[in-house]
Design an enzyme around this catalytic site. Structure first.
Site, PDB file in Angstrom:
ATOM      1  N   MET A 126       0.843  -1.197   0.000  1.00  0.00           N
ATOM      2  CA  MET A 126       0.000   0.000   0.000  1.00  0.00           C
ATOM      3  C   MET A 126       0.879   1.248   0.000  1.00  0.00           C
ATOM      4  O   MET A 126       0.711   2.161  -0.788  1.00  0.00           O
ATOM      5  CB  MET A 126      -0.888   0.020   1.256  1.00  0.00           C
ATOM      6  CG  MET A 126      -1.824  -1.153   1.370  1.00  0.00           C
ATOM      7  SD  MET A 126      -2.733  -1.186   2.945  1.00  0.00           S
ATOM      8  CE  MET A 126      -1.722  -2.255   3.913  1.00  0.00           C
ATOM      9  N   SER A 133       0.300   7.396   5.514  1.00  0.00           N
ATOM     10  CA  SER A 133      -0.959   7.590   6.249  1.00  0.00           C
ATOM     11  C   SER A 133      -2.094   7.996   5.299  1.00  0.00           C
ATOM     12  O   SER A 133      -3.228   7.549   5.450  1.00  0.00           O
ATOM     13  CB  SER A 133      -0.792   8.694   7.299  1.00  0.00           C
ATOM     14  OG  SER A 133       0.283   8.406   8.142  1.00  0.00           O
ATOM     15  N   GLU A 248      -5.917  -6.446  10.901  1.00  0.00           N
ATOM     16  CA  GLU A 248      -4.475  -6.130  10.906  1.00  0.00           C
ATOM     17  C   GLU A 248      -4.122  -5.391  12.203  1.00  0.00           C
ATOM     18  O   GLU A 248      -3.121  -5.701  12.852  1.00  0.00           O
ATOM     19  CB  GLU A 248      -4.130  -5.257   9.693  1.00  0.00           C
ATOM     20  CG  GLU A 248      -2.683  -4.790   9.727  1.00  0.00           C
ATOM     21  CD  GLU A 248      -2.255  -3.965   8.506  1.00  0.00           C
ATOM     22  OE1 GLU A 248      -3.045  -3.849   7.546  1.00  0.00           O
ATOM     23  OE2 GLU A 248      -1.124  -3.448   8.532  1.00  0.00           O
ATOM     24  N   HIS A 344      17.172  -4.349  33.651  1.00  0.00           N
ATOM     25  CA  HIS A 344      18.321  -5.163  33.231  1.00  0.00           C
ATOM     26  C   HIS A 344      19.630  -4.383  33.305  1.00  0.00           C
ATOM     27  O   HIS A 344      20.699  -4.964  33.040  1.00  0.00           O
ATOM     28  CB  HIS A 344      18.157  -5.618  31.773  1.00  0.00           C
ATOM     29  CG  HIS A 344      17.200  -6.749  31.543  1.00  0.00           C
ATOM     30  ND1 HIS A 344      15.843  -6.632  31.683  1.00  0.00           N
ATOM     31  CD2 HIS A 344      17.417  -8.036  31.158  1.00  0.00           C
ATOM     32  CE1 HIS A 344      15.267  -7.782  31.381  1.00  0.00           C
ATOM     33  NE2 HIS A 344      16.202  -8.652  31.066  1.00  0.00           N
ATOM     34  N   GLY A 346      22.738  -2.302  32.107  1.00  0.00           N
ATOM     35  CA  GLY A 346      23.448  -2.252  30.824  1.00  0.00           C
ATOM     36  C   GLY A 346      23.212  -3.481  29.965  1.00  0.00           C
ATOM     37  O   GLY A 346      23.222  -3.404  28.732  1.00  0.00           O
TER      38      GLY A 346
HETATM   39  C1  LIG Z   1       8.818  -2.170   9.484  1.00  0.00           C
HETATM   40  C2  LIG Z   1       7.690  -1.662   8.644  1.00  0.00           C
HETATM   41  C3  LIG Z   1       6.921  -2.554   7.923  1.00  0.00           C
HETATM   42  C4  LIG Z   1       5.893  -2.096   7.096  1.00  0.00           C
HETATM   43  N1  LIG Z   1       5.189  -2.991   6.325  1.00  0.00           N
HETATM   44  C5  LIG Z   1       4.322  -2.519   5.399  1.00  0.00           C
HETATM   45  C6  LIG Z   1       3.707  -3.415   4.443  1.00  0.00           C
HETATM   46  O1  LIG Z   1       3.933  -4.635   4.470  1.00  0.00           O
HETATM   47  N2  LIG Z   1       2.894  -2.878   3.510  1.00  0.00           N
HETATM   48  C7  LIG Z   1       2.627  -1.545   3.441  1.00  0.00           C
HETATM   49  O2  LIG Z   1       1.891  -1.135   2.563  1.00  0.00           O
HETATM   50  N3  LIG Z   1       3.171  -0.687   4.325  1.00  0.00           N
HETATM   51  C8  LIG Z   1       4.017  -1.130   5.296  1.00  0.00           C
HETATM   52  N4  LIG Z   1       4.603  -0.263   6.177  1.00  0.00           N
HETATM   53  C9  LIG Z   1       4.295   1.154   6.059  1.00  0.00           C
HETATM   54  C10 LIG Z   1       3.503   1.730   7.227  1.00  0.00           C
HETATM   55  O3  LIG Z   1       2.185   1.279   7.218  1.00  0.00           O
HETATM   56  C11 LIG Z   1       3.632   3.260   7.148  1.00  0.00           C
HETATM   57  O4  LIG Z   1       4.986   3.568   7.487  1.00  0.00           O
HETATM   58  C12 LIG Z   1       2.672   3.990   8.053  1.00  0.00           C
HETATM   59  O5  LIG Z   1       1.353   3.838   7.602  1.00  0.00           O
HETATM   60  C13 LIG Z   1       2.991   5.485   8.146  1.00  0.00           C
HETATM   61  O6  LIG Z   1       3.141   6.051   6.883  1.00  0.00           O
HETATM   62  P1  LIG Z   1       4.444   6.932   6.563  1.00  0.00           P
HETATM   63  O7  LIG Z   1       5.642   6.148   6.965  1.00  0.00           O
HETATM   64  O8  LIG Z   1       4.372   7.388   5.153  1.00  0.00           O
HETATM   65  O9  LIG Z   1       4.347   8.163   7.543  1.00  0.00           O
HETATM   66  P2  LIG Z   1       3.601   9.551   7.211  1.00  0.00           P
HETATM   67  O10 LIG Z   1       2.232   9.298   6.726  1.00  0.00           O
HETATM   68  O11 LIG Z   1       4.504  10.382   6.352  1.00  0.00           O
HETATM   69  O12 LIG Z   1       3.524  10.206   8.671  1.00  0.00           O
HETATM   70  C14 LIG Z   1       4.555  11.044   9.227  1.00  0.00           C
HETATM   71  C15 LIG Z   1       4.031  11.585  10.565  1.00  0.00           C
HETATM   72  O13 LIG Z   1       2.860  12.370  10.324  1.00  0.00           O
HETATM   73  C16 LIG Z   1       1.817  11.940  11.183  1.00  0.00           C
HETATM   74  N5  LIG Z   1       0.510  12.129  10.573  1.00  0.00           N
HETATM   75  C17 LIG Z   1       0.065  11.638   9.391  1.00  0.00           C
HETATM   76  N6  LIG Z   1      -1.206  11.997   9.186  1.00  0.00           N
HETATM   77  C18 LIG Z   1      -1.589  12.716  10.270  1.00  0.00           C
HETATM   78  C19 LIG Z   1      -2.788  13.367  10.656  1.00  0.00           C
HETATM   79  N7  LIG Z   1      -3.878  13.331   9.869  1.00  0.00           N
HETATM   80  N8  LIG Z   1      -2.820  14.028  11.852  1.00  0.00           N
HETATM   81  C20 LIG Z   1      -1.710  14.050  12.632  1.00  0.00           C
HETATM   82  N9  LIG Z   1      -0.549  13.460  12.326  1.00  0.00           N
HETATM   83  C21 LIG Z   1      -0.495  12.801  11.159  1.00  0.00           C
HETATM   84  C22 LIG Z   1       2.091  10.466  11.377  1.00  0.00           C
HETATM   85  O14 LIG Z   1       1.413   9.972  12.510  1.00  0.00           O
HETATM   86  C23 LIG Z   1       3.597  10.468  11.536  1.00  0.00           C
HETATM   87  O15 LIG Z   1       3.930  10.822  12.850  1.00  0.00           O
HETATM   88  C24 LIG Z   1       5.605  -0.711   7.033  1.00  0.00           C
HETATM   89  C25 LIG Z   1       6.365   0.185   7.792  1.00  0.00           C
HETATM   90  C26 LIG Z   1       7.396  -0.261   8.580  1.00  0.00           C
HETATM   91  C27 LIG Z   1       8.214   0.739   9.341  1.00  0.00           C
END
Ligand SMILES: Cc1cc2nc3c(=O)[nH]c(=O)nc-3n(C[C@H](O)[C@H](O)[C@H](O)COP(=O)(O)OP(=O)(O)OC[C@H]3O[C@@H](n4cnc5c(N)ncnc54)[C@H](O)[C@@H]3O)c2cc1C
Length: 385
Positions: A126, A133, A248, A344, A346
């Site tokens: 996605m 987000s 999920e 724990h 260090g």
């Molecule tokens: C280890 C890992 C595994 C993952 N696996 C998958 C996967 O298998 N498939 C997949 O599709 N994705 C995956 N993801 C992606 C994950 O779902 C996204 O990282 C997450 O949804 C946040 O999106 P972003 O990283 O673009 O952050 P952003 O959307 O850029 O957010 C940045 C900051 O803005 C804040 N923010 C955003 N919108 C708002 C709002 N409306 N109001 C206030 N604050 C807001 C957020 O909370 C965050 O603090 C994975 C991520 C990680 C780290």
């Protein structure tokens, strides 16, 4: 507190998984964490054990269970041992519901038997480099060819769990542009064969935690995806995502609870063994109070996830319920695991101690599956705010 969510079958399954983890995971886990993925052969072992087929109907080679509780048992047992099964929870807990709910008969026959055996591993894409987000802002496109036989997929995804090893990836892509009235329309799900021309796996990303689970960047350049690989109806993906995200998010909440319970156990064992100023660390009043607080927090998390599990199995877990459970457990888990690490000293900062891995692994639970801020927005909206 006595738990009432699990029956004898779940507990027998728990013992099987516990034994399997002790024999097939614990000895190899440090090596897998070092290399950043679990070996492909391990997925076949999970297939043989029946882990991938639990919720797959019998006619496609599965056990035909409809309860998510077996998945919960796996999550709890992995946390208890301080290990993980690579990207396999995405395969079963995230991808499977889409195939079961929106796949047609031909697709299920084509994909599910190999899904169950571990021959065909799946991931879901996605998130994009420019949008996480705000999923409606995605830029990946899938244009139907003039002869109507295939889509032409272009774009990029990032942070995709299991993306390095997946054979099929459920890609969310725009089959029609957004309109000012409906930003969420026009998004579809394509189950893309990762061997297709133009499909590329970019970097395997180096992460803070969950180090034995591969996380990848993906790119698509004029990838031809047969129309037979469209999942469900064109343009409906946003509502499909909305229906599956509660499961999920509950899965993530369960992980947060289970990791917190494991952290308390690890801290308990440690403070009984460690001597400071000629006394067991367990003998300090601070240690007892901290662990008592953590235990009370874990009990509260357990109550929430158990209720949510029952609600999910009954088909009653709402998006707001799931968001609330994820928000509560993941935020609290961070505090509990941090306190257990502190006990724990260090050694808690050393990766050879499982508490250090739990600390790193739990951090992402406040980010993926929707951030805590997004969970708060969903809960607030459900309150009419
Ligand atoms: C280890 C890992 C595994 C993952 N696996 C998958 C996967 O298998 N498939 C997949 O599709 N994705 C995956 N993801 C992606 C994950 O779902 C996204 O990282 C997450 O949804 C946040 O999106 P972003 O990283 O673009 O952050 P952003 O959307 O850029 O957010 C940045 C900051 O803005 C804040 N923010 C955003 N919108 C708002 C709002 N409306 N109001 C206030 N604050 C807001 C957020 O909370 C965050 O603090 C994975 C991520 C990680 C780290």
């Amino acid at each position: 507190m006595r738990r009432t969510v699990f029956n004898e079958d779940h507990e027998a399954f728990r013992q099987t998984i516990r034994d399997f983890i002790a024999a097939e995971v614990v000895p190899y886990y440090p090596e897998w964490a070092e290399q950043g993925y679990v070996p492909r052969e391990f997925y076949k072992k999970l297939g043989e054990l029946g882990v991938f087929g639990i919720e797959v109907p019998e006619e496609y080679g599965g056990a035909g269970e409809t309860s998510f509780k077996f998945n919960a048992v796996i999550t709890e047992e992995c946390a208890r041992a301080g290990v993980g099964f690579g990207g396999s929870s995405v395969h079963t807990a995230l991808c499977l519901p889409y195939i079961l709910k929106y796949g047609n008969e031909e697709q299920k026959k084509r994909w599910l038997p190999d899904f169950v055996s571990g021959e065909l591993m799946t991931a879901i894409a996605m998130t994009e480099p420019g949008t996480g987000s705000d999923l409606a802002g995605m830029k990946t496109t899938a244009k139907l060819s003039e002869d109507g036989t295939h889509y032409v997929l272009n774009g990029a995804k990032t942070f995709i769990t299991g993306g390095v090893q997946a054979d099929r990836v459920i890609v969310c892509a725009r089959t029609a542009p957004p309109t000012p009235e409906d930003r969420r329309g026009g998004i579809s799900l394509l189950v893309v064969d990762t061997r297709s021309e133009g499909y590329a796996v970019g970097r395997k990303l180096d992460k803070l935690g969950l180090r034995a689970s591969d996380t990848a960047e993906l790119s698509f350049t004029d990838v031809k995806v047969p129309v037979a690989d469209l999942l469900g109806e064109e343009g409906k993906a946003f509502s499909y995502l909305g229906q599956n995200l509660p499961q999920e998010r509950l899965g993530i909440a369960l992980g947060a609870y289970a990791m917190s319970a494991a952290a308390v156990n690890f801290a308990y064992e440690y403070v009984k063994e460690r001597t400071v100023f000629g006394k067991e660390v367990a003998s300090f009043q601070n240690t007892k109070f901290v662990l008592a607080d953590c235990r009370a927090d874990v009990d509260a998390m357990q109550a929430v996830v158990d209720r949510a599990l029952e609600a999910l199995d009954a088909g009653e877990l709402t998006p707001a319920d799931a968001a609330s459970a994820k928000l509560f457990t993941t935020e609290l888990a961070a505090k509990v695991i941090d306190k257990c690490l502190q006990l724990h000293g260090g050694y808690g900062y050393m990766l050879e101690y499982p508490i250090a891995n739990l600390y790193a692994d739990t951090r992402v639970s406040r980010i993926y599956g929707g951030t805590s801020e997004v969970m708060r927005s969903i809960v607030a909206k459900s309150m009419g705010l």
